[in-house]
Design an enzyme around this catalytic site. Structure first.
Site, PDB file in Angstrom:
ATOM      1  N   ASN A 176      -5.237   5.604  -0.513  1.00 13.04           N
ATOM      2  CA  ASN A 176      -4.186   4.581  -0.593  1.00 13.04           C
ATOM      3  C   ASN A 176      -2.918   5.211  -0.028  1.00 13.04           C
ATOM      4  O   ASN A 176      -2.312   6.066  -0.662  1.00 13.04           O
ATOM      5  CB  ASN A 176      -4.004   4.179  -2.064  1.00 13.04           C
ATOM      6  CG  ASN A 176      -2.801   3.273  -2.278  1.00 13.04           C
ATOM      7  OD1 ASN A 176      -2.217   2.757  -1.312  1.00 13.04           O
ATOM      8  ND2 ASN A 176      -2.439   3.070  -3.529  1.00 13.04           N
ATOM      9  N   LYS A 182      -0.111   3.844   0.448  1.00 12.61           N
ATOM     10  CA  LYS A 182       1.131   3.295  -0.115  1.00 12.61           C
ATOM     11  C   LYS A 182       2.123   3.009   1.025  1.00 12.61           C
ATOM     12  O   LYS A 182       1.687   2.603   2.107  1.00 12.61           O
ATOM     13  CB  LYS A 182       1.684   4.251  -1.175  1.00 12.61           C
ATOM     14  CG  LYS A 182       0.605   4.631  -2.205  1.00 12.61           C
ATOM     15  CD  LYS A 182       1.135   5.359  -3.402  1.00 12.61           C
ATOM     16  CE  LYS A 182      -0.021   5.674  -4.347  1.00 12.61           C
ATOM     17  NZ  LYS A 182       0.400   6.295  -5.602  1.00 12.61           N
ATOM     18  N   HIS A 237      -2.648  -2.456  -8.480  1.00 10.07           N
ATOM     19  CA  HIS A 237      -2.167  -1.071  -8.584  1.00 10.07           C
ATOM     20  C   HIS A 237      -0.974  -1.015  -9.544  1.00 10.07           C
ATOM     21  O   HIS A 237      -0.156  -1.947  -9.569  1.00 10.07           O
ATOM     22  CB  HIS A 237      -1.767  -0.554  -7.194  1.00 10.07           C
ATOM     23  CG  HIS A 237      -1.561   0.927  -7.196  1.00 10.07           C
ATOM     24  ND1 HIS A 237      -0.415   1.511  -7.680  1.00 10.07           N
ATOM     25  CD2 HIS A 237      -2.372   1.947  -6.817  1.00 10.07           C
ATOM     26  CE1 HIS A 237      -0.530   2.830  -7.591  1.00 10.07           C
ATOM     27  NE2 HIS A 237      -1.710   3.116  -7.079  1.00 10.07           N
ATOM     28  N   GLU A 248       1.709   0.494  -9.390  1.00 15.02           N
ATOM     29  CA  GLU A 248       3.023   0.376  -8.748  1.00 15.02           C
ATOM     30  C   GLU A 248       3.371  -1.088  -8.495  1.00 15.02           C
ATOM     31  O   GLU A 248       4.540  -1.474  -8.553  1.00 15.02           O
ATOM     32  CB  GLU A 248       3.039   1.210  -7.455  1.00 15.02           C
ATOM     33  CG  GLU A 248       3.112   2.703  -7.783  1.00 15.02           C
ATOM     34  CD  GLU A 248       2.486   3.617  -6.758  1.00 15.02           C
ATOM     35  OE1 GLU A 248       2.210   3.182  -5.628  1.00 15.02           O
ATOM     36  OE2 GLU A 248       2.247   4.798  -7.108  1.00 15.02           O
ATOM     37  N   GLU A 276      -6.725   4.593 -13.138  1.00 15.22           N
ATOM     38  CA  GLU A 276      -5.603   5.429 -12.729  1.00 15.22           C
ATOM     39  C   GLU A 276      -4.589   5.516 -13.873  1.00 15.22           C
ATOM     40  O   GLU A 276      -3.775   4.586 -14.053  1.00 15.22           O
ATOM     41  CB  GLU A 276      -4.913   4.834 -11.499  1.00 15.22           C
ATOM     42  CG  GLU A 276      -5.805   4.735 -10.281  1.00 15.22           C
ATOM     43  CD  GLU A 276      -5.002   4.731  -8.984  1.00 15.22           C
ATOM     44  OE1 GLU A 276      -5.262   5.596  -8.149  1.00 15.22           O
ATOM     45  OE2 GLU A 276      -4.104   3.883  -8.833  1.00 15.22           O
ATOM     46  N   GLY A 289       0.917  10.668  -8.736  1.00 15.52           N
ATOM     47  CA  GLY A 289       2.003  11.309  -7.996  1.00 15.52           C
ATOM     48  C   GLY A 289       2.751  12.366  -8.783  1.00 15.52           C
ATOM     49  O   GLY A 289       3.819  12.821  -8.368  1.00 15.52           O
ATOM     50  N   SER A 310      -3.432  12.091  -8.839  1.00 18.25           N
ATOM     51  CA  SER A 310      -3.306  13.502  -8.448  1.00 18.25           C
ATOM     52  C   SER A 310      -4.651  14.169  -8.154  1.00 18.25           C
ATOM     53  O   SER A 310      -4.857  15.345  -8.479  1.00 18.25           O
ATOM     54  CB  SER A 310      -2.528  14.286  -9.511  1.00 18.25           C
ATOM     55  OG  SER A 310      -1.217  13.761  -9.635  1.00 18.25           O
TER      56      SER A 310
HETATM   57  P1  13P Z   1      -1.679  10.250  -6.137  1.00 17.72           P
HETATM   58  O1  13P Z   1      -3.054  10.705  -5.673  1.00 17.72           O
HETATM   59  O2  13P Z   1      -0.604  10.517  -5.164  1.00 17.72           O
HETATM   60  O3  13P Z   1      -1.409  10.712  -7.528  1.00 17.72           O
HETATM   61  O4  13P Z   1      -1.773   8.639  -6.215  1.00 17.72           O
HETATM   62  C1  13P Z   1      -2.827   8.038  -6.880  1.00 17.72           C
HETATM   63  C2  13P Z   1      -2.785   6.586  -6.599  1.00 17.72           C
HETATM   64  O5  13P Z   1      -1.906   5.886  -7.072  1.00 17.72           O
HETATM   65  C3  13P Z   1      -3.809   6.012  -5.714  1.00 17.72           C
HETATM   66  O6  13P Z   1      -3.788   4.641  -5.744  1.00 17.72           O
END
Ligand code: 13P
Length: 248
Positions: free
Chosen positions: A11, A13, A95, A97, A165, A171, A210
């Protein structure tokens, strides 16, 4: 039971300019012998070019979100049909976010998954608890509520992937412990089985948060872990290929 074929999805983003297509070329070149399915969800601006030039079966592309309508007066939104028309085979919905930044509710996420299916896309549907919810021992209840609220009734092994997640692991460099991942994924499998019967055994459950080359092998070997949804470490081909190499 035999392991499901894992899905390792990146992803991107809100990252990636046209020069990033070089990373996609390197990923594609590196997965000829991959033991898993591999997908990248680049920003919408890169999806069509990536899919048209690099999509030949062993590397799949997808969207990071979709609207619920097929078309209409919704400035800035992208429909599932548009993702499919651009060459996408899948789309991420729900997601954390988007749940946080855009106030997306379980009901909206459910409608987005249905929109994805209407357009023939696989939906990667994200769920996960916040740090506060984990610390107050609500993790399994939160996952159950999100599953009930956001997974539509017509889910099956071919149209749905659940991505677990934990919000606090995204992140941050923090990953859930193996025991926590095992418990969460077993719970998700059990709830899906309650609702969808034997079909649930084939629904893949990804871990996200992560995931890096250094921890992928251990995470991907855990029971009921059927792949990973990778953010930061999917932006560089070498890192992403290192994760893919960790699939059992
Ligand atoms: P990270 O791997 O950067 O922690 O992000 C995970 C994520 O949100 C994938 O959708």
């Amino acid at each position: 039971m035999a392991r499901l074929r894992q899905l390792i999805a990146g992803n991107w983003k809100m990252n990636g300019l046209r020069k990033s297509l070089d990373e996609l070329r390197a990923i594609k070149a590196g997965i000829a012998d991959a033991r898993c399915d591999v997908a990248i969800c680049p920003p919408a601006t890169l999806l069509a070019e990536a899919a048209w030039t690099l999509n030949d079966g062993n590397l799949l592309f997808g969207g990071q979100d979709c609207a619920i309508d097929a078309s209409g007066a919704h400035t800035g939104d992208i429909s599932a049909e548009m993702v499919a028309d651009a060459g996408g085979k899948l789309v991420i919905v729900g997601h954390s976010e988007r749940r946080t930044d855009h106030g997306e509710t379980d009901a909206l996420v459910r409608a987005k998954a249905e929109a994805a299916w209407r357009a023939g896309l696989l939906a990667i549907l994200c769920i996960g608890e916040t740090k506060a919810q984990r610390e107050s021992d609500q993790t399994l209840d939160v996952l159950e509520q999100q599953l009930w609220g956001s997974v539509p009734d017509k889910a099956d092994a071919a149209n749905l992937v659940i991505a677990y997640e934990p919000v606090w692991a995204i992140g941050t460099g923090l990953t859930a412990s193996s025991d926590d991942i095992i418990a969460a994924h077993a719970h998700i499998r059990a709830r899906l089985t309650n609702r969808f019967g034997p079909e649930a055994a084939g629904i893949r459950i990804q871990y996200g948060g992560s995931v890096k080359p250094g921890n992928a092998r251990e995470i991907l070997a855990l029971p009921n872990v059927d792949g990973a949804l990778v953010g930061g470490a999917s932006l560089k081909a070498a890192d992403f290929l290192g994760i893919i190499a960790g699939t059992p």
